[in-house]
Design a protein around this motif. Structure first.
Motif, short mmCIF file in Angstrom:
data_model
loop_
_atom_site.label_atom_id
_atom_site.label_comp_id
_atom_site.label_asym_id
_atom_site.label_seq_id
_atom_site.Cartn_x
_atom_site.Cartn_y
_atom_site.Cartn_z
N HIS A 69 0.82 -1.22 0.00
CA HIS A 69 0.00 0.00 0.00
C HIS A 69 0.85 1.27 0.00
O HIS A 69 0.43 2.30 -0.53
CB HIS A 69 -1.01 -0.03 1.15
N THR A 70 2.08 1.20 0.57
CA THR A 70 2.95 2.39 0.46
C THR A 70 3.44 2.54 -0.99
O THR A 70 3.64 3.66 -1.46
CB THR A 70 4.15 2.34 1.42
N LEU A 71 3.59 1.41 -1.71
CA LEU A 71 3.95 1.51 -3.14
C LEU A 71 2.81 2.13 -3.94
O LEU A 71 3.04 2.92 -4.87
CB LEU A 71 4.30 0.13 -3.71
N VAL A 72 1.56 1.78 -3.59
CA VAL A 72 0.40 2.40 -4.25
C VAL A 72 0.41 3.91 -3.97
O VAL A 72 0.19 4.73 -4.87
CB VAL A 72 -0.93 1.77 -3.77
N LEU A 73 0.70 4.27 -2.72
CA LEU A 73 0.78 5.69 -2.35
C LEU A 73 1.86 6.41 -3.17
O LEU A 73 1.62 7.50 -3.71
CB LEU A 73 1.06 5.81 -0.85
N LEU A 74 3.04 5.81 -3.25
CA LEU A 74 4.13 6.42 -4.03
C LEU A 74 3.70 6.61 -5.48
O LEU A 74 3.90 7.68 -6.07
CB LEU A 74 5.39 5.55 -3.98
N ALA A 75 3.09 5.57 -6.07
CA ALA A 75 2.67 5.65 -7.48
C ALA A 75 1.64 6.77 -7.65
O ALA A 75 1.71 7.54 -8.62
CB ALA A 75 2.10 4.32 -7.93
N HIS A 76 0.71 6.86 -6.71
CA HIS A 76 -0.32 7.90 -6.78
C HIS A 76 0.32 9.29 -6.79
O HIS A 76 -0.19 10.23 -7.41
CB HIS A 76 -1.29 7.75 -5.60
N GLN A 77 1.45 9.41 -6.09
CA GLN A 77 2.15 10.70 -6.01
C GLN A 77 3.21 10.84 -7.11
O GLN A 77 4.09 11.71 -7.03
CB GLN A 77 2.84 10.82 -4.64
N ASN A 78 3.14 9.93 -8.10
CA ASN A 78 4.10 9.90 -9.21
C ASN A 78 5.54 9.72 -8.74
O ASN A 78 6.48 10.32 -9.27
CB ASN A 78 3.98 11.17 -10.08
N LEU A 79 5.68 8.90 -7.70
CA LEU A 79 7.01 8.52 -7.21
C LEU A 79 7.13 7.01 -7.34
O LEU A 79 6.12 6.31 -7.47
CB LEU A 79 7.17 8.92 -5.74
N GLY A 80 8.36 6.52 -7.26
CA GLY A 80 8.56 5.08 -7.35
C GLY A 80 9.47 4.59 -6.25
O GLY A 80 10.08 5.39 -5.53
N PRO A 81 9.59 3.27 -6.10
CA PRO A 81 10.42 2.71 -5.04
C PRO A 81 11.89 3.10 -5.18
O PRO A 81 12.61 3.16 -4.18
CB PRO A 81 10.25 1.19 -5.19
N GLU A 82 12.31 3.41 -6.44
CA GLU A 82 13.73 3.76 -6.63
C GLU A 82 14.10 5.02 -5.83
O GLU A 82 15.24 5.15 -5.36
CB GLU A 82 14.09 3.89 -8.12
#
Ligand SMILES: N=c1c2ncn([C@@H]3O[C@H](COP(=O)(O)OP(=O)(O)OP(=O)(O)O)[C@@H](O)[C@H]3O)c2ncn1[C@@H]1O[C@H](COP(=O)(O)O)[C@@H](O)[C@H]1O
Length: 105
Positions: A69-82
Motif C-alpha cells: 500500500h505504500t507503493l500504491v501511495l508512491l505511485a499515486h504521487q508519481n514517485l517510485g520505489p527507486e
C-alpha cells in the motif's frame, strides 16, 4: 528483490489507466488519496498487532500488505520505489547518530 519492487511499481503505473471495476489498485486510485492513506494506516496498525502477537508468518503477511500500500501511495504521487531506495542508499554510509545530526541542521 529490488527487481520485485520495480516490477510491481510498473504494474501499479499501468493500473492508472485500468477500469476500477477490473482491478483492486485501479479502484483504490479512483477513490483518491484519502482512501489510499486510510489503507496505509490500517496496514500499519495490522503490522503492529501482528508483531505484538509474535507470529512470524503473520508479521511477514502484514508487512507485505503495508509495503504494497505504500507503493500504491508512491505511485499515486508519481514517485517510485527507486526514490526511497536511493534515500536509504544515501543513509547507508552514515551512522544513525550522523543521520540524526544531519536532520537537526
Ligand atoms: N501485492 C498486491 C496486494 N497485496 C494486497 N493487496 C490487496 O490489499 C488488500 C489488503 O487489504 P485488507 O487486508 O484490508 O483486506 P480487504 O478487507 O480485502 O481490503 P479492502 O477490500 O477492505 O480494501 C487485499 O485484499 C488485496 O486486495 C494486493 N493487491 C494487489 N497486489 C499486486 O498488485 C498487482 C495489481 O493488482 P490489481 O490491479 O488490483 O489486480 C497484483 O497483480 C499483485 O501483484
Amino acid at each position: 528483490m529490488t527487481d520485485t519492487l520495480t516490477r510491481l511499481a510498473a504494474v501499479l503505473e499501468e493500473r492508472k489507466a485500468a477500469d476500477p471495476e477490473s482491478s483492486y489498485v485501479a479502484k483504490l486510485y479512483s477513490k483518491g488519496l484519502d482512501a489510499i492513506l486510510k489503507k496505509v494506516g490500517e496496514e500499519a496498525t495490522e503490522t503492529v498487532m501482528a508483531a505484538k502477537d509474535g507470529v512470524p508468518d503473520k508479521i511477514v503477511y502484514e508487512v507485505a500488505d503495508l509495503w504494497f500500500h505504500t507503493l500504491v501511495l508512491l505511485a499515486h504521487q508519481n514517485l517510485g520505489p527507486e526514490s526511497v531506495l536511493a534515500e536509504l542508499d544515501r543513509r547507508f554510509g552514515l551512522s544513525g547518530l550522523e543521520e540524526k545530526a544531519r536532520r537537526a541542521k
